[in-house]
Design a protein around this motif. Structure first.
Motif, PDB file in Angstrom:
ATOM      1  N   HIS A 127       0.821  -1.227   0.000  1.00 48.37           N
ATOM      2  CA  HIS A 127       0.000   0.000   0.000  1.00 48.37           C
ATOM      3  C   HIS A 127       0.848   1.268   0.000  1.00 48.37           C
ATOM      4  N   ARG A 128       1.912   1.307   0.812  1.00 49.12           N
ATOM      5  CA  ARG A 128       2.716   2.531   0.927  1.00 49.12           C
ATOM      6  C   ARG A 128       4.019   2.483   0.133  1.00 49.12           C
ATOM      7  N   GLY A 129       4.390   1.275  -0.288  1.00 50.22           N
ATOM      8  CA  GLY A 129       5.719   1.104  -0.874  1.00 50.22           C
ATOM      9  C   GLY A 129       6.644   0.586   0.199  1.00 50.22           C
ATOM     10  N   PRO A 130       7.527  -0.387  -0.120  1.00 48.89           N
ATOM     11  CA  PRO A 130       8.369  -1.025   0.905  1.00 48.89           C
ATOM     12  C   PRO A 130       9.216  -0.040   1.715  1.00 48.89           C
ATOM     13  N   VAL A 131       9.871   0.924   1.024  1.00 48.15           N
ATOM     14  CA  VAL A 131      10.779   1.839   1.720  1.00 48.15           C
ATOM     15  C   VAL A 131      10.012   2.726   2.695  1.00 48.15           C
ATOM     16  N   ARG A 132       8.921   3.308   2.220  1.00 50.01           N
ATOM     17  CA  ARG A 132       8.134   4.212   3.070  1.00 50.01           C
ATOM     18  C   ARG A 132       7.501   3.456   4.230  1.00 50.01           C
ATOM     19  N   TYR A 133       7.064   2.221   3.957  1.00 53.28           N
ATOM     20  CA  TYR A 133       6.400   1.451   5.025  1.00 53.28           C
ATOM     21  C   TYR A 133       7.370   1.100   6.143  1.00 53.28           C
ATOM     22  N   PHE A 134       8.531   0.527   5.779  1.00 59.80           N
ATOM     23  CA  PHE A 134       9.468   0.097   6.817  1.00 59.80           C
ATOM     24  C   PHE A 134      10.194   1.287   7.454  1.00 59.80           C
ATOM     25  N   LYS A 135      10.201   2.436   6.752  1.00 58.69           N
ATOM     26  CA  LYS A 135      10.813   3.635   7.315  1.00 58.69           C
ATOM     27  C   LYS A 135      10.025   4.148   8.515  1.00 58.69           C
ATOM     28  N   HIS A 136       8.685   3.894   8.503  1.00 54.76           N
ATOM     29  CA  HIS A 136       7.871   4.454   9.584  1.00 54.76           C
ATOM     30  C   HIS A 136       8.179   3.802  10.936  1.00 54.76           C
ATOM     31  N   PHE A 137       8.834   2.628  10.934  1.00 59.41           N
ATOM     32  CA  PHE A 137       9.224   2.007  12.203  1.00 59.41           C
ATOM     33  C   PHE A 137      10.316   2.810  12.917  1.00 59.41           C
ATOM     34  N   PHE A 138      11.010   3.655  12.173  1.00 60.33           N
ATOM     35  CA  PHE A 138      12.117   4.440  12.753  1.00 60.33           C
ATOM     36  C   PHE A 138      11.681   5.869  13.067  1.00 60.33           C
ATOM     37  N   PRO A 148       9.102   8.741  15.183  1.00 62.20           N
ATOM     38  CA  PRO A 148       9.679  10.014  14.744  1.00 62.20           C
ATOM     39  C   PRO A 148      11.196  10.111  14.948  1.00 62.20           C
ATOM     40  N   TYR A 149      11.766   9.211  15.793  1.00 66.18           N
ATOM     41  CA  TYR A 149      13.218   9.196  15.990  1.00 66.18           C
ATOM     42  C   TYR A 149      13.696   7.749  15.885  1.00 66.18           C
ATOM     43  N   ILE A 150      14.941   7.553  15.483  1.00 65.70           N
ATOM     44  CA  ILE A 150      15.482   6.218  15.235  1.00 65.70           C
ATOM     45  C   ILE A 150      15.348   5.271  16.432  1.00 65.70           C
ATOM     46  N   PRO A 151      15.610   5.714  17.687  1.00 68.31           N
ATOM     47  CA  PRO A 151      15.475   4.786  18.835  1.00 68.31           C
ATOM     48  C   PRO A 151      14.075   4.204  18.990  1.00 68.31           C
ATOM     49  N   PHE A 152      13.069   4.850  18.379  1.00 69.78           N
ATOM     50  CA  PHE A 152      11.703   4.349  18.512  1.00 69.78           C
ATOM     51  C   PHE A 152      11.520   2.997  17.826  1.00 69.78           C
ATOM     52  N   VAL A 153      12.503   2.576  17.015  1.00 71.46           N
ATOM     53  CA  VAL A 153      12.405   1.284  16.344  1.00 71.46           C
ATOM     54  C   VAL A 153      12.330   0.150  17.368  1.00 71.46           C
ATOM     55  N   ILE A 154      12.975   0.331  18.528  1.00 71.76           N
ATOM     56  CA  ILE A 154      12.937  -0.713  19.567  1.00 71.76           C
ATOM     57  C   ILE A 154      11.514  -0.909  20.080  1.00 71.76           C
ATOM     58  N   ILE A 155      10.842   0.214  20.367  1.00 77.38           N
ATOM     59  CA  ILE A 155       9.463   0.133  20.849  1.00 77.38           C
ATOM     60  C   ILE A 155       8.558  -0.477  19.784  1.00 77.38           C
ATOM     61  N   ASN A 156       8.768  -0.072  18.548  1.00 80.94           N
ATOM     62  CA  ASN A 156       7.932  -0.596  17.465  1.00 80.94           C
ATOM     63  C   ASN A 156       8.133  -2.091  17.259  1.00 80.94           C
ATOM     64  N   ILE A 157       9.391  -2.551  17.406  1.00 84.79           N
ATOM     65  CA  ILE A 157       9.659  -3.986  17.256  1.00 84.79           C
ATOM     66  C   ILE A 157       8.997  -4.774  18.388  1.00 84.79           C
ATOM     67  N   VAL A 158       9.092  -4.258  19.610  1.00 83.70           N
ATOM     68  CA  VAL A 158       8.445  -4.925  20.749  1.00 83.70           C
ATOM     69  C   VAL A 158       6.935  -5.015  20.512  1.00 83.70           C
ATOM     70  N   GLU A 159       6.361  -3.937  19.984  1.00 84.49           N
ATOM     71  CA  GLU A 159       4.928  -3.927  19.704  1.00 84.49           C
ATOM     72  C   GLU A 159       4.552  -4.968  18.650  1.00 84.49           C
ATOM     73  N   GLU A 160       5.393  -5.101  17.622  1.00 86.19           N
ATOM     74  CA  GLU A 160       5.109  -6.077  16.565  1.00 86.19           C
ATOM     75  C   GLU A 160       5.252  -7.510  17.073  1.00 86.19           C
ATOM     76  N   VAL A 161       6.233  -7.742  17.958  1.00 87.69           N
ATOM     77  CA  VAL A 161       6.418  -9.084  18.524  1.00 87.69           C
ATOM     78  C   VAL A 161       5.260  -9.435  19.466  1.00 87.69           C
ATOM     79  N   ALA A 162       4.744  -8.425  20.166  1.00 92.62           N
ATOM     80  CA  ALA A 162       3.661  -8.675  21.130  1.00 92.62           C
ATOM     81  C   ALA A 162       2.347  -9.021  20.443  1.00 92.62           C
ATOM     82  N   LYS A 163       2.151  -8.540  19.213  1.00 92.94           N
ATOM     83  CA  LYS A 163       0.865  -8.776  18.534  1.00 92.94           C
ATOM     84  C   LYS A 163       0.517 -10.260  18.386  1.00 92.94           C
TER      85      LYS A 163
END
Length: 226
Positions: A133-144, A146-161
């Motif tokens: 829907h968004r394009g691979p680059v734009r989609y996976f970029k949103h995990f980083f 608003p700041y790069i360290p937020f990728v950790i929180i996003n990964i934890v959220e994806e694993v918890a689902k």
């Protein structure tokens, strides 16, 4: 603990080894039986479609209409292309959850392997739909963002689902079947009958919750921005 008239032990599985892998045979049999029942119900409901529905056609149309309303409300028009897999998922869970209440049968959803497999399927589908829907680059970029360290929180959220999605369904179905057996041994007749009726309701609710949470996850992947 015997289950129904078949003498099956809740929580224990008949195992088979193949190619270095271990398979729960009862889960496989009940999964195939569940799929066969879903196909049979769909064929019966659509064999002679009438303008004024009745019988199984009426019941199935009510269920499909309710699910399509949920898909439209949460995902918009783009969600209609995912409607077949969502509706099939709900019917599989509905039949699978109730199958264990029949003497001699077990629910395929009382096995964590089944519920975790379904949850992982949804999570993978979420990322595939989001990348398309968004394009691979734009989609996976949103995990980083608003700041790069937020990728950790996003990964934890994806694993918890998948963990929360699968364990909720697995725990409720397995606990319901165990309590049904215990009540049957302690206070036969009235209480087991009441609990059996409640378990039918729980099976419907858990199928609905799993499906609606899946719709919610998929709806996020169809949005332009989180």
């Amino acid at each position: 603990m015997g289950h129904g008239g078949g003498g099956h032990e809740i929580g224990a599985h008949k195992l088979a080894q193949f190619a270095g892998l271990t398979f729960n045979l009862d889960t496989l049999y009940m999964t195939w039986l569940t799929m066969a029942i879903v196909i049979f119900l769909a064929v019966i409901a659509t064999r002679r479609v009438e303008i004024v529905p009745r019988g199984w056609q009426n019941i199935l149309e009510m269920a499909v209409t309710a699910l399509l309303d949920q898909i439209d409300n949460n995902m918009g028009p783009k969600g209609r292309k995912l409607a077949p897999i969502i509706i099939t998922l709900f019917l599989f869970l509905l039949v699978g959850n109730e199958l264990g209440l029949v003497p001699g049968f077990t629910s395929p959803t009382n096995d964590i392997n089944t519920t975790l497999g379904l949850a992982l399927m949804i999570v993978v589908l979420v990322h595939v739909v989001g990348a398309i829907h968004r394009g691979p680059v734009r989609y996976f970029k949103h995990f980083f963002e608003p700041y790069i360290p937020f990728v950790i929180i996003n990964i934890v959220e994806e694993v918890a689902k998948p963990i929360t999605l699968s364990f909720r369904l697995f725990g409720n179905i397995l606990a319901g079947e165990i309590l049904l057996i215990i009540l049957g041994m302690l206070v036969p007749y009235v209480i087991p009958t009441a609990w059996l009726a409640f378990s039918v309701f729980v099976g419907v609710v858990q199928a609905f919750i799993f499906t609606i949470l899946s719709v919610s996850y998929l709806s996020n992947s169809l949005k332009d921005e989180h």
